[in-house]
Design a protein around this motif. Structure first.
Motif, mmCIF file in Angstrom:
data_model
loop_
_atom_site.group_PDB
_atom_site.id
_atom_site.type_symbol
_atom_site.label_atom_id
_atom_site.label_comp_id
_atom_site.label_asym_id
_atom_site.label_seq_id
_atom_site.Cartn_x
_atom_site.Cartn_y
_atom_site.Cartn_z
ATOM 1 N N VAL A 1 8.288 6.509 -11.458
ATOM 2 C CA VAL A 1 7.800 6.815 -12.814
ATOM 3 C C VAL A 1 6.437 6.155 -13.027
ATOM 4 O O VAL A 1 6.275 5.295 -13.898
ATOM 5 N N PRO A 2 5.423 6.537 -12.262
ATOM 6 C CA PRO A 2 4.139 5.824 -12.335
ATOM 7 C C PRO A 2 3.470 5.895 -13.695
ATOM 8 O O PRO A 2 2.745 4.976 -14.071
ATOM 9 N N ARG A 3 3.710 6.957 -14.459
ATOM 10 C CA ARG A 3 3.081 7.065 -15.782
ATOM 11 C C ARG A 3 3.534 5.959 -16.721
ATOM 12 O O ARG A 3 2.829 5.624 -17.675
ATOM 13 N N PHE A 4 4.715 5.406 -16.459
ATOM 14 C CA PHE A 4 5.313 4.464 -17.396
ATOM 15 C C PHE A 4 5.292 3.026 -16.885
ATOM 16 O O PHE A 4 5.979 2.166 -17.431
ATOM 17 N N ILE A 5 4.474 2.792 -15.878
ATOM 18 C CA ILE A 5 4.306 1.411 -15.419
ATOM 19 C C ILE A 5 2.878 1.248 -14.881
ATOM 20 O O ILE A 5 2.622 0.580 -13.893
ATOM 21 N N GLY A 6 1.935 1.855 -15.605
ATOM 22 C CA GLY A 6 0.539 1.870 -15.174
ATOM 23 C C GLY A 6 -0.073 0.490 -15.051
ATOM 24 O O GLY A 6 -0.813 0.211 -14.097
ATOM 25 N N TRP A 7 0.200 -0.403 -16.039
ATOM 26 C CA TRP A 7 -0.385 -1.738 -15.946
ATOM 27 C C TRP A 7 0.240 -2.515 -14.792
ATOM 28 O O TRP A 7 -0.445 -3.260 -14.095
ATOM 29 N N GLY A 8 1.530 -2.309 -14.567
ATOM 30 C CA GLY A 8 2.162 -2.938 -13.413
ATOM 31 C C GLY A 8 1.515 -2.497 -12.114
ATOM 32 O O GLY A 8 1.302 -3.311 -11.200
ATOM 33 N N LEU A 9 1.176 -1.226 -12.000
ATOM 34 C CA LEU A 9 0.498 -0.721 -10.803
ATOM 35 C C LEU A 9 -0.903 -1.318 -10.679
ATOM 36 O O LEU A 9 -1.350 -1.648 -9.574
ATOM 37 N N ALA B 1 0.805 -1.218 0.000
ATOM 38 C CA ALA B 1 0.000 0.000 0.000
ATOM 39 C C ALA B 1 0.842 1.275 0.000
ATOM 40 O O ALA B 1 0.484 2.243 -0.687
ATOM 41 N N PRO B 2 1.972 1.343 0.727
ATOM 42 C CA PRO B 2 2.747 2.598 0.708
ATOM 43 C C PRO B 2 3.267 2.949 -0.679
ATOM 44 O O PRO B 2 3.215 4.115 -1.092
ATOM 45 N N GLU B 3 3.778 1.958 -1.410
ATOM 46 C CA GLU B 3 4.302 2.238 -2.756
ATOM 47 C C GLU B 3 3.193 2.660 -3.712
ATOM 48 O O GLU B 3 3.386 3.551 -4.553
ATOM 49 N N LEU B 4 2.015 2.054 -3.584
ATOM 50 C CA LEU B 4 0.912 2.422 -4.473
ATOM 51 C C LEU B 4 0.390 3.815 -4.142
ATOM 52 O O LEU B 4 -0.021 4.566 -5.039
ATOM 53 N N ALA B 5 0.430 4.177 -2.869
ATOM 54 C CA ALA B 5 0.046 5.543 -2.487
ATOM 55 C C ALA B 5 1.044 6.555 -3.040
ATOM 56 O O ALA B 5 0.664 7.646 -3.503
ATOM 57 N N GLN B 6 2.336 6.212 -3.009
ATOM 58 C CA GLN B 6 3.347 7.101 -3.581
ATOM 59 C C GLN B 6 3.166 7.247 -5.086
ATOM 60 O O GLN B 6 3.355 8.332 -5.645
ATOM 61 N N ALA B 7 2.801 6.158 -5.739
ATOM 62 C CA ALA B 7 2.560 6.228 -7.185
ATOM 63 C C ALA B 7 1.404 7.164 -7.489
ATOM 64 O O ALA B 7 1.467 7.966 -8.432
ATOM 65 N N LEU B 8 0.343 7.087 -6.699
ATOM 66 C CA LEU B 8 -0.797 7.985 -6.901
ATOM 67 C C LEU B 8 -0.370 9.436 -6.708
ATOM 68 O O LEU B 8 -0.766 10.315 -7.490
ATOM 69 N N LEU B 9 0.453 9.694 -5.710
ATOM 70 C CA LEU B 9 0.932 11.055 -5.477
ATOM 71 C C LEU B 9 1.742 11.548 -6.668
ATOM 72 O O LEU B 9 1.598 12.697 -7.107
ATOM 73 N N GLY B 10 2.586 10.674 -7.222
ATOM 74 C CA GLY B 10 3.364 11.061 -8.391
ATOM 75 C C GLY B 10 2.486 11.387 -9.587
ATOM 76 O O GLY B 10 2.747 12.345 -10.327
ATOM 77 N N LEU B 11 1.445 10.605 -9.787
ATOM 78 C CA LEU B 11 0.520 10.880 -10.887
ATOM 79 C C LEU B 11 -0.214 12.201 -10.670
ATOM 80 O O LEU B 11 -0.450 12.960 -11.622
ATOM 81 N N THR B 12 -0.572 12.475 -9.427
ATOM 82 C CA THR B 12 -1.267 13.731 -9.115
ATOM 83 C C THR B 12 -0.405 14.925 -9.486
ATOM 84 O O THR B 12 -0.904 15.940 -10.000
ATOM 85 N N ARG B 13 0.899 14.815 -9.263
ATOM 86 C CA ARG B 13 1.808 15.922 -9.592
ATOM 87 C C ARG B 13 1.885 16.155 -11.102
ATOM 88 O O ARG B 13 2.093 17.279 -11.549
ATOM 89 N N GLU B 14 1.759 15.090 -11.888
ATOM 90 C CA GLU B 14 1.885 15.211 -13.342
ATOM 91 C C GLU B 14 0.542 15.406 -14.042
ATOM 92 O O GLU B 14 0.500 15.586 -15.259
#
Length: 677
Positions: free
Chosen positions: A578-586, A178-191
């Protein structure tokens, strides 16, 4: 006189079969010829719907003087990147490392040992904007090869050593939490682009895999921000010029940030992924716009991409005849106010111009506009708009149509099978499920050999010579798994298992769990390609993780579950960065964190009304990555159904994790609740 490409099946290679260039296909014989003749190799990589590939072909490869020079001093090799993604990936990595950018056509000069030493993409016929002409490049390379060959060989060797020394940031065999997925969401929010939807600037690509992650994350966490980004992006794309407002289906990307002007080529993989995204958005929200777009996109694929053999063609070109014999990008899709008046008359043309955003100045080129939906549909009379749309579509059908690449790519057909199966099930469209079955039958009949090894492509019922790569095995397995859940036919689960066994045996590093794009026994290139990041479609790595996870949930197969979790280690490493570039992995990581949930629906018959109601409810559940098995208690096709009896003679549904189930229910509303939180 046709060159050697005349014997190929690739539509892209066949487009070059009448060039005066003495082309070779990628082959050992081509490099042997380079060794014998002492010439360097020109490697030119592209694909049939690539606009700039066509431009360079017309300017240079159809030019007799250029061809004469190439034939005298080079061995010229032409590659379809869609047939040989491994060759494309290896040399694109070199191009990007050397120049900081890439693209197609890709132009690479190689030694006879296939080692690259000079790189580029498109080169014009004359110097332009600081770019040398193609002839200048050829002369420079020839001079270096003739006069400084030792230096060239040293450069090539260094490049190959540098490529061999590159390692991906794997992160170890531990799935993200859950922490890594929350960080990914935060990264997407910034972009995120809150004014226009989507992520980043121009050019803007449909973020289908990221949207899948956002929808799954919303279900697991209740994040309204994740759902808003998904909804807003989907609406902006559906109202923009990137979506074909008359015929359905999406173009490859938007050249601007506002989704107004697309690069007009239509790719099967984009439309399969987006069809599924909009169906899932409807499932989560009930959005009527999402429902319409999912169905229109599915209908587009069936109407315009399905081949006589039952599979789905790769793409439609961006260019078409503008009516004067000249091929122009977007000619088939763009409209001027005058063209609207000629079809609709003055009053309806004025209404259509307001509805579709057609202006006198134009939003595209030469005063033409790409149709959009800039205003809300409710402001216009629906019946009148429907009539206008039908008339415009009929007239557009009389225009010269874009060319179609009829090549069947296994991976992309796997994505289409998954999308059409689910969309057909969600919206009670058995014809779409039938289309998915037809494509699946073709893949089994033509692309699979007796050892369940998969061929990458076919055309006109003739299988291609190139072996399937990781994305082929993974995406076809994904399609078969979706088909098994929708139809209740366990044979598709069995076929998925065959393919995933190959993933474990031939594409996976036994020690680390890392995945390679090519099999261990595939043709050896200067580097074994390996890329976990998602691009226009899921990477083979993340697609394999998803299919392995779903298969394990259906069967309880521990090796597949372990392999999926080990593969997700790369998502733990890259997702927060780099959450934009590993969306299916997420998205797969969300399913893994949720279980994924396993739903067993048992009934006296698949035709039974109560069984169908529970089955439909299970398919419409929003639990991330949930798998569904349906059948009778006596069925042995789905391990998930074993020891799952009817309840007092009534159909029942069992919701499980790791084959441990909650109390069964016979009530669809209770099942819906269990799968929605």
């Amino acid at each position: 006189m046709p060159n050697r490409l005349a014997h190929e099946t690739s539509p892209y290679l066949l487009q070059h079969a009448d060039n005066p260039v003495d082309w070779w296909p990628w082959s050992a014989e081509a490099f042997e010829e380079a060794r014998k003749s002492g010439k360097p190799v020109l490697l030119s990589v592209g694909y049939s719907s690539c606009h700039w590939c066509h431009v360079m072909a017309h300017e240079s490869f159809e030019d007799q003087q250029t061809a004469d020079y190439l034939n005298a001093h080079f061995v010229s090799v032409k590659v379809d990147r869609e047939e040989r993604p491994d060759v494309d990936a290896v040399y694109m990595e070199a191009v990007q490392a050397a120049t900081g950018q890439g693209g197609w056509p890709m132009t690479v000069f190689l030694t006879p040992d296939a080692e690259p030493f000079y790189f580029g993409t498109y080169f014009p016929p004359a110097p332009r904007s600081g770019m040398p002409s193609f002839r200048e490049v050829l002369e420079g390379v020839r001079s270096a090869w003739a006069d400084r060959r030792d230096e060239v060989a040293e450069v090539a060797g260094k490049i190959v050593r540098d490529l061999a020394g590159r390692e991906i940031s794997y992160g170890g065999p531990e799935a993200p939490g859950a922490p890594e997925l929350a960080q990914a969401l935060l990264g997407l929010t910034r972009e995120y682009d809150p004014q226009r939807g989507g992520f980043g600037g121009a050019p803007k690509f449909p973020p289908s895999m990221v949207i899948e992650f956002l929808l799954r994350h919303h279900v697991r966490t209740g994040s309204e921000g994740a759902l808003e980004m998904a909804q807003d992006t989907c609406e902006r794309m559906a109202r923009g010029g990137i979506y074909d407002q008359l015929g359905g289906g999406f173009a490859r990307y938007s050249v601007d940030r506002d989704w107004v002007v697309p690069h007009f080529e239509k790719m099967l993989y984009d439309n399969a992924l987006l069809c599924r995204v909009y169906a899932h958005l409807w499932r989560a929200t009930g959005s009527e716009l999402a429902r319409r777009v999912a169905l229109e996109t599915a209908d587009f694929m069936v109407r315009e991409l399905r081949t006589n053999e039952g599979g789905f063609a790769s793409a439609l070109d961006a260019d078409s005849d503008d009516g004067t014999g000249k091929h122009v990008e977007g000619a088939y899709y763009a409209w001027t106010p005058q063209q609207l008046r000629e079809v609709l008359g003055d009053d309806d043309a004025e209404l259509a111009a307001r509805y579709f955003g057609v202006t006198e100045e134009g939003t595209f080129e030469h005063g033409s506009s790409v149709l959009q939906l800039p205003q809300q549909d409710g402001l216009f009379d629906a019946e009148k708009i429907s009539s206008i749309r039908e008339r415009l579509l009929r007239q557009r059908d009389t225009r010269p149509a874009p060319g179609r690449d009829d090549k069947i790519v296994a991976a992309w057909n796997g994505l289409a099978i998954a999308a059409l199966a689910e969309t057909g099930a969600f919206f009670d469209r058995p014809d779409l499920v039938d289309a998915a079955l037809g494509a699946a039958d073709l893949l089994v009949r033509l692309h699979l050999d007796d050892h369940a090894r998969l061929a990458r492509t076919s055309k006109d019922g003739q299988v291609g010579a190139n072996a399937g790569v990781l994305e082929d095995y993974a995406d076809v397995a994904e399609g078969f798994l979706a088909l098994a859940s929708v139809t209740g036919e366990g044979v598709w689960l069995e076929f998925a298992g065959f393919l995933l066994d190959h993933v474990l045996a031939r594409f996976t590093d036994a020690e680390s769990g890392a995945l390679y794009d090519t099999a261990a026994d595939a043709e050896q290139l200067i580097r074994r390609p390996q890329d976990p990041t998602d691009n226009a479609a899921p990477s083979g790595w993340t697609a394999a993780a998803g299919a392995l996870l779903s298969y394990a949930a259906q069967t309880g197969a521990e090796p597949h579950r372990t392999a999926a979790e080990r593969a997700l280690g790369v998502v733990k490493a890259l997702g927060p960065r780099v959450p934009r570039f590993i969306g299916w992995g997420l998205a797969v990581a969300e399913a893994n964190l949720d279980g994924p949930r396993e739903v067993a629906v048992v009934g006296p018959s698949l035709a039974d009304e109560g069984t169908r109601a529970l089955h439909r409810t299970a398919l419409l559940g929003t639990a991330p990555g949930a798998v569904v098995a349906v059948g009778t208690p006596e069925s042995d096709e789905f391990p998930l159904l074993a020891d799952r009896p009817l309840q007092q003679g009534e159909p029942a549904a069992y919701v499980c994790r790791n084959f441990t189930c909650d109390a069964p229910t016979t009530d669809p509303s209770r099942l819906k609740t269990a799968l929605s939180s």
